[in-house]
Design a protein around this motif. Structure first.
Motif, mmCIF file in Angstrom:
data_model
loop_
_atom_site.group_PDB
_atom_site.id
_atom_site.type_symbol
_atom_site.label_atom_id
_atom_site.label_comp_id
_atom_site.label_asym_id
_atom_site.label_seq_id
_atom_site.Cartn_x
_atom_site.Cartn_y
_atom_site.Cartn_z
ATOM 1 N N HIS A 55 0.838 -1.206 0.000
ATOM 2 C CA HIS A 55 0.000 0.000 0.000
ATOM 3 C C HIS A 55 0.870 1.252 0.000
ATOM 4 C CE1 HIS A 55 -2.380 3.255 1.974
ATOM 5 N NE2 HIS A 55 -3.319 2.807 1.178
ATOM 6 N N LEU A 64 2.354 1.949 -3.402
ATOM 7 C CA LEU A 64 1.410 2.574 -4.327
ATOM 8 C C LEU A 64 1.136 4.026 -3.956
ATOM 9 C CD1 LEU A 64 -1.071 -0.405 -4.722
ATOM 10 C CD2 LEU A 64 0.595 0.383 -6.415
ATOM 11 N N PHE A 65 1.031 4.268 -2.651
ATOM 12 C CA PHE A 65 0.832 5.644 -2.184
ATOM 13 C C PHE A 65 2.006 6.518 -2.633
ATOM 14 C CE2 PHE A 65 2.062 8.313 1.659
ATOM 15 C CZ PHE A 65 1.486 9.464 1.162
ATOM 16 N N THR A 67 1.978 7.621 -6.194
ATOM 17 C CA THR A 67 1.115 8.761 -6.558
ATOM 18 C C THR A 67 1.836 10.086 -6.296
ATOM 19 O OG1 THR A 67 -0.041 8.976 -4.414
ATOM 20 C CG2 THR A 67 -0.996 7.458 -6.031
ATOM 21 N N ARG A 102 0.456 19.495 -6.448
ATOM 22 C CA ARG A 102 -0.371 18.274 -6.414
ATOM 23 C C ARG A 102 0.219 17.257 -5.435
ATOM 24 N NH1 ARG A 102 -0.530 19.171 -12.025
ATOM 25 N NH2 ARG A 102 0.911 17.467 -12.484
ATOM 26 N N ILE A 139 -1.748 15.623 -2.134
ATOM 27 C CA ILE A 139 -1.906 14.209 -1.776
ATOM 28 C C ILE A 139 -1.418 13.987 -0.341
ATOM 29 C CG2 ILE A 139 -1.219 11.837 -2.337
ATOM 30 C CD1 ILE A 139 -1.073 12.693 -5.279
ATOM 31 N N VAL A 170 -4.031 14.550 2.245
ATOM 32 C CA VAL A 170 -5.014 13.471 2.412
ATOM 33 C C VAL A 170 -4.434 12.304 3.207
ATOM 34 C CG1 VAL A 170 -6.435 11.798 1.147
ATOM 35 C CG2 VAL A 170 -6.171 14.125 0.267
ATOM 36 N N PHE A 230 -9.543 14.770 -0.479
ATOM 37 C CA PHE A 230 -9.267 13.532 -1.219
ATOM 38 C C PHE A 230 -9.872 13.622 -2.623
ATOM 39 C CE2 PHE A 230 -11.456 9.287 -2.017
ATOM 40 C CZ PHE A 230 -10.461 8.834 -2.868
ATOM 41 N N THR A 277 -7.975 15.644 -5.103
ATOM 42 C CA THR A 277 -6.802 15.034 -5.748
ATOM 43 C C THR A 277 -7.234 14.196 -6.956
ATOM 44 O OG1 THR A 277 -6.733 12.982 -4.398
ATOM 45 C CG2 THR A 277 -5.536 14.920 -3.546
ATOM 46 N N ASP A 303 -7.934 16.804 -9.718
ATOM 47 C CA ASP A 303 -6.711 17.428 -10.252
ATOM 48 C C ASP A 303 -5.888 16.437 -11.073
ATOM 49 O OD1 ASP A 303 -7.525 19.712 -8.983
ATOM 50 O OD2 ASP A 303 -6.173 19.493 -7.276
ATOM 51 N N ARG A 330 -3.769 8.302 -13.559
ATOM 52 C CA ARG A 330 -3.359 8.822 -12.242
ATOM 53 C C ARG A 330 -4.544 8.827 -11.278
ATOM 54 N NH1 ARG A 330 -0.494 12.514 -15.467
ATOM 55 N NH2 ARG A 330 -1.898 14.233 -14.993
ATOM 56 N N ASP A 332 -4.889 5.465 -10.008
ATOM 57 C CA ASP A 332 -3.816 5.127 -9.070
ATOM 58 C C ASP A 332 -4.096 5.683 -7.663
ATOM 59 O OD1 ASP A 332 -2.662 3.971 -11.255
ATOM 60 O OD2 ASP A 332 -0.971 5.363 -11.401
ATOM 61 N N ILE A 333 -4.722 6.846 -7.608
ATOM 62 C CA ILE A 333 -5.087 7.396 -6.290
ATOM 63 C C ILE A 333 -6.201 6.553 -5.679
ATOM 64 C CG2 ILE A 333 -5.980 9.427 -5.064
ATOM 65 C CD1 ILE A 333 -4.559 11.175 -7.145
ATOM 66 N N VAL A 380 -4.995 3.644 -3.711
ATOM 67 C CA VAL A 380 -4.485 3.935 -2.367
ATOM 68 C C VAL A 380 -5.616 4.172 -1.372
ATOM 69 C CG1 VAL A 380 -3.075 5.566 -1.036
ATOM 70 C CG2 VAL A 380 -2.359 4.885 -3.342
ATOM 71 N N MET A 381 -6.684 4.854 -1.841
ATOM 72 C CA MET A 381 -7.750 5.267 -0.924
ATOM 73 C C MET A 381 -9.010 4.417 -1.045
ATOM 74 S SD MET A 381 -6.732 7.783 0.960
ATOM 75 C CE MET A 381 -8.284 8.515 1.518
ATOM 76 N N SER A 400 -7.777 -0.778 0.745
ATOM 77 C CA SER A 400 -7.319 -0.536 2.120
ATOM 78 C C SER A 400 -5.908 -1.082 2.298
ATOM 79 C CB SER A 400 -8.251 -1.225 3.118
ATOM 80 O OG SER A 400 -7.975 -2.611 3.155
ATOM 81 N N VAL A 443 1.209 -4.209 -8.434
ATOM 82 C CA VAL A 443 1.227 -3.152 -9.454
ATOM 83 C C VAL A 443 0.498 -3.608 -10.717
ATOM 84 C CG1 VAL A 443 2.721 -1.786 -10.977
ATOM 85 C CG2 VAL A 443 3.282 -2.007 -8.542
ATOM 86 N N LYS A 489 -3.163 -3.310 -10.032
ATOM 87 C CA LYS A 489 -3.526 -1.884 -10.067
ATOM 88 C C LYS A 489 -3.671 -1.424 -11.517
ATOM 89 C CE LYS A 489 -0.625 1.314 -9.961
ATOM 90 N NZ LYS A 489 0.019 2.026 -11.104
ATOM 91 N N ARG A 492 -6.826 0.642 -13.468
ATOM 92 C CA ARG A 492 -6.642 1.553 -14.598
ATOM 93 C C ARG A 492 -7.571 1.199 -15.733
ATOM 94 N NH1 ARG A 492 -0.499 3.601 -15.788
ATOM 95 N NH2 ARG A 492 -0.225 4.758 -13.862
#
Lengths: 356, 356
Positions: A174, A177-178, A181, A209, A213, A216, B178, B181, B184, B209, B212-213, B216-217, B220, B243, B246, B251
């Motif tokens: 995790h 991946l965080f 970003t 940007r 992030i 958050v 959150f 992001t 953006d 992108r 990808d965020i 992360v959010m 978990s 990856v 992801k 994506r």
């Protein structure tokens, strides 16, 4: 030709000394022709050389936060008792970094650096420059915790006590991946130009940007819910809303930094893993540790959550879990809360008083 | 001229009907000249018209997930007992949205839409098209939960039971940041062109992108730590690393979507707030609720954490907190786990059996 960036100066960061380690071969295959470590020390090395505390730095940080927030007479990290050495990590903008070096490794050509490289460099520095062979304590937060873990695994004979705060021995998927970003927020900015920008200001959109992030993930849902930011004060800036705080505090912090420096550190952070010392066997790596260890996660941390730290702690013989409370989450490390700092001091004092 | 995007077709989403509500004035001042709601129904409306379940959709979602994952004979949402209406939210790509409408509100000119607009439109749809005046249950996840809360506050006489899953009545400041992001990540892509792109494929970098965020959010730390993704199967695609999962799962989901559609929904999500009905007084708004209510947060949710949902639940007379467990966090909503779905069914069944 080094880039001009006022953030990375003694005027902004407080005094430090540069120590050259000469040619330094990196674990990932690259070479730094002349590795300079930026080092700040506090207190006096005693004759027995047994009063040494080593502090490695975190992502985007320098020795300064430790100096201002954690070190002081009467504190656990007391320069009247200990010789405290804060070593700025490779690539952090003060030690050798993409923007402050010339020649073949400048800017986009900077090689990949690993946590293990920092720890080897620090060990060499302590031995060659200070004649230090043993550490009363290694303590660090976040990427500093990664280095603390690496020290305890790689040099068990040299580390008597260790306190990783808000960081893990083996980076989690995790977290990987965080961090990616954060990387992509920067590299996607056309002004980044593949790492060969003329000024960090060319990358202000990407750095902004990146900061957003962090807002958050670096802080916590509770930080924002309780509007904790209303109580944070810095000179000459005010904020009336959460978005203003995010823009005027976090963006102003992160847009001052060097993009390549952040990327070197992020690459390193993503791949932090003590099991590299034991062919990928994490239990074997943690089994090497002989230091007395207090593992100190922060309860509201969004990306180094306490349970991940607890799982590692359980694999270290005799290590104890000492969670910290901070509404600020991971950024609790900045010491916004007196209670948090008191807890850190109490725990570190107990650790330092443990006979080993 | 509407943009061609195969994702927003009955072939991809399953059958739905378009119902026109005509000119629709929005709370933020704009107008949709001819609002079309994309609606899917399951089961039969009984003569008393008292067997209606309404389901509003979540961010980036359509009626399809509900159809495939939550609705079915023998399930709590049983089309043999209930008349189930899933209404795609305004701007979701099936109902009127920036890319599927012509004229003055196409693409970058699409007006701001609020949660309250969706709920008013749904109420009008139910009344005018189906002659429905009362709902046995409103249930929705995430932005669907925001709409569920809004229904319960705005039309207390019409909502007998309500089940907001993984969403709040008043969006939190953390959630706002959150979501920003996510916004953006898209708007910073040069291919976005201020919203006037020729194809969603022009914005593939920004959409990636954005995905990808979400990795992360939306998921978990536990999802990634336990490598839960190894057990997720979709046709014709495999993954061996986090990856790869992801990239090939998240994506591929998000790059199929329309950027402006995501932005309309994000703006709406950021500003969800039932207290808009009561001059900013949240307690007063929640005090209006007369529905029997089960509030259902997901325990590993990174941005609608259970304690935020619990705090709202406590302000609703007679509401009960019924937390759900999902290692997948917020994306547990997709129903990866049989245990999660069984819990949802058990809780909704109990709610539906409560006499009101």
């Amino acid at each position: 030709m080094a880039l001009d960036n006022p953030f990375y100066t003694p005027e902004m960061q407080g005094a430090y000394e540069l120590h050259s380690l000469g040619r330094f071969e990196l674990e990932d295959g690259g070479v730094i022709p002349d590795l300079q470590l930026a080092v700040a020390t506090y207190g006096q090395l005693n004759e027995a050389k047994d009063n040494v505390i080593l502090i490695p730095t975190w992502f985007s940080g320098t020795h300064q936060t430790w100096e201002l927030v954690y070190i002081g007479p009467g504190r656990a990290l007391d320069p009247e008792k200990y010789f405290i050495i804060v070593v700025n990590q490779i690539g952090n903008g003060l030690s050798t970094s993409p923007h402050n070096t010339d020649g073949p490794i400048a800017m986009s050509q900077f090689p990949n650096v690993r946590i293990g490289d920092d720890v080897r460099a620090q060990e060499q520095l302590l031995r060659e420059v200070f004649g230090i062979e043993q550490l009363a304590l290694v303590v660090g937060g976040s990427m500093g915790a990664q280095q603390t873990w690496e020290w305890a695994v790689r040099f068990p004979d040299k580390v008597l006590r260790a306190a990783p705060i808000a960081g893990t021995a083996q980076n989690t998927p995790h977290d990987f991946l965080f961090t990616q970003t954060l990387v992509d927020a920067i590299t996607s900015d056309p002004g980044f130009n593949g790492g060969d920008y003329a000024s960090h200001a060319d990358v202000v959109d990407g750095l902004s940007r990146h900061a957003d992030i962090w807002a958050v993930m670096g802080l916590s849902t509770e930080f924002w819910r309780t509007e904790f930011w209303r109580g944070i004060e810095i000179p000459d800036v005010t904020w009336d809303t959460a978005v203003e705080f995010k823009d005027r505090f976090l963006r102003s912090v992160f847009t001052a930094l060097d993009p390549n420096s952040l990327l070197v550190q992020a690459w390193k952070w993503q791949r932090g893993d003590v099991a590299r010392n034991t062919d990928g066997d994490l239990a074997a790596a943690l089994g090497r540790i002989t230091a007395t260890m207090f593992v100190m996660p922060i309860d509201e941390d969004m990306f180094f959550p306490p349970r991940d730290c607890a799982a590692e702690c359980e694999q270290v013989s005799g290590a104890q879990l000492r969670p910290l409370h901070s509404v600020a989450g991971h950024f609790g490390l900045f010491g916004f809360e007196p209670d948090y700092l008191e807890s850190v001091d109490t725990i570190l004092r107990e650790l330092l008083e443990t006979s080993v």
